[in-house]
Enzyme design. Structure first.
Site, mmCIF file in Angstrom:
data_model
loop_
_atom_site.group_PDB
_atom_site.id
_atom_site.type_symbol
_atom_site.label_atom_id
_atom_site.label_comp_id
_atom_site.label_asym_id
_atom_site.label_seq_id
_atom_site.Cartn_x
_atom_site.Cartn_y
_atom_site.Cartn_z
ATOM 1 C CB THR A 1 27.343 7.064 23.884
ATOM 2 O OG1 THR A 1 28.563 6.860 24.936
ATOM 3 C CG2 THR A 1 27.868 5.712 22.932
ATOM 4 C CE LYS B 1 31.299 -0.400 33.151
ATOM 5 N NZ LYS B 1 30.239 -1.152 32.285
ATOM 6 C CG ASN C 1 24.728 -1.547 26.575
ATOM 7 O OD1 ASN C 1 25.805 -1.278 26.209
ATOM 8 N ND2 ASN C 1 23.633 -0.828 26.775
ATOM 9 C CG ASP D 1 16.331 1.316 37.749
ATOM 10 O OD1 ASP D 1 17.507 1.106 37.949
ATOM 11 O OD2 ASP D 1 16.029 2.749 38.160
ATOM 12 C CE1 TYR E 1 31.677 3.211 33.408
ATOM 13 C CE2 TYR E 1 33.911 3.457 32.835
ATOM 14 C CZ TYR E 1 32.692 3.177 32.640
ATOM 15 O OH TYR E 1 32.285 2.571 31.332
HETATM 16 P P1 NAP Z 1 24.824 5.673 27.446
HETATM 17 O O1 NAP Z 1 24.705 6.102 25.968
HETATM 18 O O2 NAP Z 1 24.747 6.521 28.618
HETATM 19 O O3 NAP Z 1 23.893 4.387 27.610
HETATM 20 C C1 NAP Z 1 23.607 3.667 28.716
HETATM 21 C C2 NAP Z 1 22.614 2.678 28.839
HETATM 22 O O4 NAP Z 1 22.359 2.264 30.233
HETATM 23 C C3 NAP Z 1 21.123 3.861 28.707
HETATM 24 O O5 NAP Z 1 20.268 3.058 28.037
HETATM 25 C C4 NAP Z 1 20.805 3.929 30.242
HETATM 26 O O6 NAP Z 1 19.373 4.146 30.409
HETATM 27 C C5 NAP Z 1 21.039 2.519 30.724
HETATM 28 N N1 NAP Z 1 21.144 2.563 32.223
HETATM 29 C C6 NAP Z 1 21.696 3.535 32.968
HETATM 30 N N2 NAP Z 1 21.287 3.048 34.352
HETATM 31 C C7 NAP Z 1 20.388 2.172 34.310
HETATM 32 C C8 NAP Z 1 19.851 1.413 35.345
HETATM 33 N N3 NAP Z 1 19.725 1.590 36.509
HETATM 34 N N4 NAP Z 1 18.933 0.747 34.889
HETATM 35 C C9 NAP Z 1 18.954 0.302 33.463
HETATM 36 N N5 NAP Z 1 19.408 0.932 32.490
HETATM 37 C C10 NAP Z 1 20.340 1.804 33.112
HETATM 38 O O7 NAP Z 1 26.181 4.900 27.287
HETATM 39 P P2 NAP Z 1 26.920 4.045 26.448
HETATM 40 O O8 NAP Z 1 28.360 4.670 26.141
HETATM 41 O O9 NAP Z 1 25.992 3.538 25.436
HETATM 42 O O10 NAP Z 1 27.564 2.823 27.381
HETATM 43 C C11 NAP Z 1 26.879 1.369 27.247
HETATM 44 C C12 NAP Z 1 27.891 0.363 28.093
HETATM 45 O O11 NAP Z 1 29.154 0.503 27.464
HETATM 46 C C13 NAP Z 1 27.893 0.812 29.627
HETATM 47 O O12 NAP Z 1 28.251 -0.359 30.252
HETATM 48 C C14 NAP Z 1 29.424 1.499 29.619
HETATM 49 O O13 NAP Z 1 29.956 1.520 30.899
HETATM 50 C C15 NAP Z 1 30.112 0.943 28.420
HETATM 51 N N6 NAP Z 1 31.359 1.635 28.063
HETATM 52 C C16 NAP Z 1 30.996 2.706 27.304
HETATM 53 C C17 NAP Z 1 32.231 3.312 26.916
HETATM 54 C C18 NAP Z 1 32.044 4.722 25.800
HETATM 55 O O14 NAP Z 1 33.203 5.085 25.545
HETATM 56 N N7 NAP Z 1 31.017 5.168 25.637
HETATM 57 C C19 NAP Z 1 33.546 3.000 27.038
HETATM 58 C C20 NAP Z 1 33.684 1.659 27.775
HETATM 59 C C21 NAP Z 1 32.587 0.860 28.131
HETATM 60 P P3 NAP Z 1 18.733 5.802 30.196
HETATM 61 O O15 NAP Z 1 18.768 6.088 28.854
HETATM 62 O O16 NAP Z 1 17.636 5.526 31.151
HETATM 63 O O17 NAP Z 1 20.058 6.636 31.102
#
Ligand code: NAP
Length: 238
Positions: free
Chosen positions: A195, A164, A91, A64, A160
């Site tokens: 996602t 960022k 990530n 975590d 958020y």
């Molecule tokens: P996601 O499916 O919600 O996955 C987020 C991941 O981060 C999950 O594995 C989650 O674990 C983990 N996480 C959250 N809090 C945590 C903590 N305290 N310690 C360790 N791990 C933690 O989101 P995603 O879309 O794949 O996002 C991945 C990255 O891309 C993020 O940094 C996000 O800000 C960035 N991003 C995403 C988008 C988009 O459109 N999806 C756009 C711009 C940037 P759990 O499974 O335990 O929750």
């Protein structure tokens, strides 16, 4: 996983789902030995089982990123497993905002964004520097967002956006501080990705969202350290 000098090792935080999972898949296809973390070891093992169908062995750890003792345990465990790390992909992230406004957002939500997306990323990076320093071409990739651009800040996404924006600042500072050690640090906006965080309406698949991250991990010039990327192109922090 048994340490081998000639292997390339990459660590992905939040690799159990979403963009992180797709990044793990593509790193495996690119020939990396992949280590990933998840908050739930059970979910990590389930995701690793799906990745193992690609024919590789994957190492998973519970972590975590908001908990320094958890980061410390990961560091200790890794030191028993590998003696260098080539790529760190920061990530893991959260989107704490619900129906918030900068005029009403609580301290709790602001802290959740900062603690996870910014402070956690900085502290994990600090913890893994000794392993990164032993790589011949170490790279750190911070997964940021359009919301971290000055022009992308959104009044209704305050936690958020600010987390960022600060992560982008941390990328610039880390790149400068690590330049003498030859460690490249990049920020990347993966695009709007389907996602749990991005939702069903997003235009990009997780695999498409992972593309620039993989490019930074494998092809981008270290001379581009400190820069911010989208779609394999440099973008402005402003
Ligand atoms: P996601 O499916 O919600 O996955 C987020 C991941 O981060 C999950 O594995 C989650 O674990 C983990 N996480 C959250 N809090 C945590 C903590 N305290 N310690 C360790 N791990 C933690 O989101 P995603 O879309 O794949 O996002 C991945 C990255 O891309 C993020 O940094 C996000 O800000 C960035 N991003 C995403 C988008 C988009 O459109 N999806 C756009 C711009 C940037 P759990 O499974 O335990 O929750």
């Amino acid at each position: 996983m048994k340490y081998q000098q000639d292997k390339k090792y990459a660590l992905v935080t939040g690799g159990n789902k979403g963009i992180g999972f797709a990044v793990c898949q593509q790193l495996l296809m690119a020939g990396f030995e992949v280590i990933f973390t998840a908050r739930s070891l059970e979910q990590a093992k389930m995701a690793a089982t799906r990745l193992n169908s690609l024919g590789s062995q994957i190492q998973v750890f519970q972590m975590d990123i908001t908990d320094d003792s958890s980061i410390h345990s990961l560091k200790e465990n890794l030191s028993q497993t590998i003696n260098h790390l080539d790529v760190l992909i920061n990530n893991a992230g959260v989107f704490p905002d619900t129906d918030d406004s900068i005029l009403t957002v609580s301290r709790e939500l602001l802290q959740m964004g900062m603690n996870t997306n910014t402070f956690g990323t900085i502290h994990l990076t600090q913890a893994l520097l000794p392993l990164l320093e032993k790589s011949s071409e170490p790279r750190i990739i911070n997964v940021s967002s359009e919301r971290g651009q000055l022009s992308g800040l959104a009044t209704d996404v305050p936690s958020y956006s600010l987390s960022k924006l600060a992560l982008n600042g941390a990328t610039i500072l880390l790149a400068e501080a690590l330049q003498p050690k030859g460690i490249a640090v990049y920020a990347v906006w993966p695009g709007w990705v389907r996602t749990d965080m991005g939702g069903d309406e997003a235009p990009l698949s997780p695999e498409q969202g992972a593309d620039t991250i993989i490019w930074l991990a494998t092809e981008a010039s270290p001379s581009l350290s400190g820069k911010y990327f989208y779609n394999r192109q440099e973008i402005s922090y402003s």
